[in-house]
Design a protein around this motif. Structure first.
Motif, PDB file in Angstrom:
ATOM      1  N   ASN A  36      -5.728   0.228   0.237  1.00  0.00           N
ATOM      2  CA  ASN A  36      -5.436  -1.178  -0.046  1.00  0.00           C
ATOM      3  C   ASN A  36      -4.491  -1.228  -1.238  1.00  0.00           C
ATOM      4  OD1 ASN A  36      -6.934  -1.527  -2.619  1.00  0.00           O
ATOM      5  ND2 ASN A  36      -8.741  -1.218  -1.332  1.00  0.00           N
ATOM      6  N   ALA A  37      -3.918  -2.389  -1.509  1.00  0.00           N
ATOM      7  CA  ALA A  37      -2.891  -2.525  -2.544  1.00  0.00           C
ATOM      8  C   ALA A  37      -3.454  -2.806  -3.936  1.00  0.00           C
ATOM      9  CB  ALA A  37      -1.923  -3.637  -2.155  1.00  0.00           C
ATOM     10  N   THR A  62       0.806  -1.228   0.000  1.00  0.00           N
ATOM     11  CA  THR A  62       0.000   0.000   0.000  1.00  0.00           C
ATOM     12  C   THR A  62       0.838   1.276   0.000  1.00  0.00           C
ATOM     13  OG1 THR A  62      -0.133  -0.004   2.418  1.00  0.00           O
ATOM     14  CG2 THR A  62      -1.907  -1.139   1.208  1.00  0.00           C
TER      15      THR A  62
END
Length: 135
Positions: free
Chosen positions: A71-72, A30
């Motif tokens: 979030n990633a 992230t």
């Protein structure tokens, strides 16, 4: 009766600077990054007797600041599946350094966005068998 004198309050000047979120390719984490522009509005003390003026000594210190995405994952536009910007969150404040920093203030940046773009997949070890044309 003497007339009282009133000294004006020394109100710090507000400096401005630009910020831009940096897009990144998907890497599973992230972590984000931001680029900062130069400080605008720093005062220059006029020179005496024709000497050049001297600008106050103030710099932006973002050394303890980190930026992250919620979030990633790549966020996609539902209409065309392209990557779209996501909001970056800031940890810690940016502050001013320098001998004249106490004479100035800044607003903390907010609403910074950047994209996480899809990672390009590379296929390896694939063998294509030859075939004679059979009509």
């Amino acid at each position: 009766m003497p007339i009282p004198t009133v000294s004006p309050a020394n109100t710090p000047e507000k400096l401005t600077f630009t910020t831009a979120g940096n897009d990144k390719e998907y890497d599973g984490n992230t972590t984000g990054s931001v680029t900062y522009g130069a400080l605008q509005g720093i005062e220059t003390v006029p020179g005496v007797g024709g000497a050049p003026g001297v600008q106050d000594t103030v710099t932006l210190n973002s050394g303890s600041v980190s930026w992250s995405f919620g979030n990633a994952n790549v966020k996609r536009d539902p209409t065309d599946n392209s990557a779209v910007a996501k909001t970056l969150s800031r940890t810690n404040d940016i502050f001013l350094d320098g001998s004249d920093a106490g004479n100035y203030t800044i607003d903390q940046p907010s609403a910074i966005t950047a994209k996480i773009t899809p990672k390009t997949a590379t296929a390896r070890g694939i063998t294509i068998a030859s075939k004679v044309y059979d009509g």
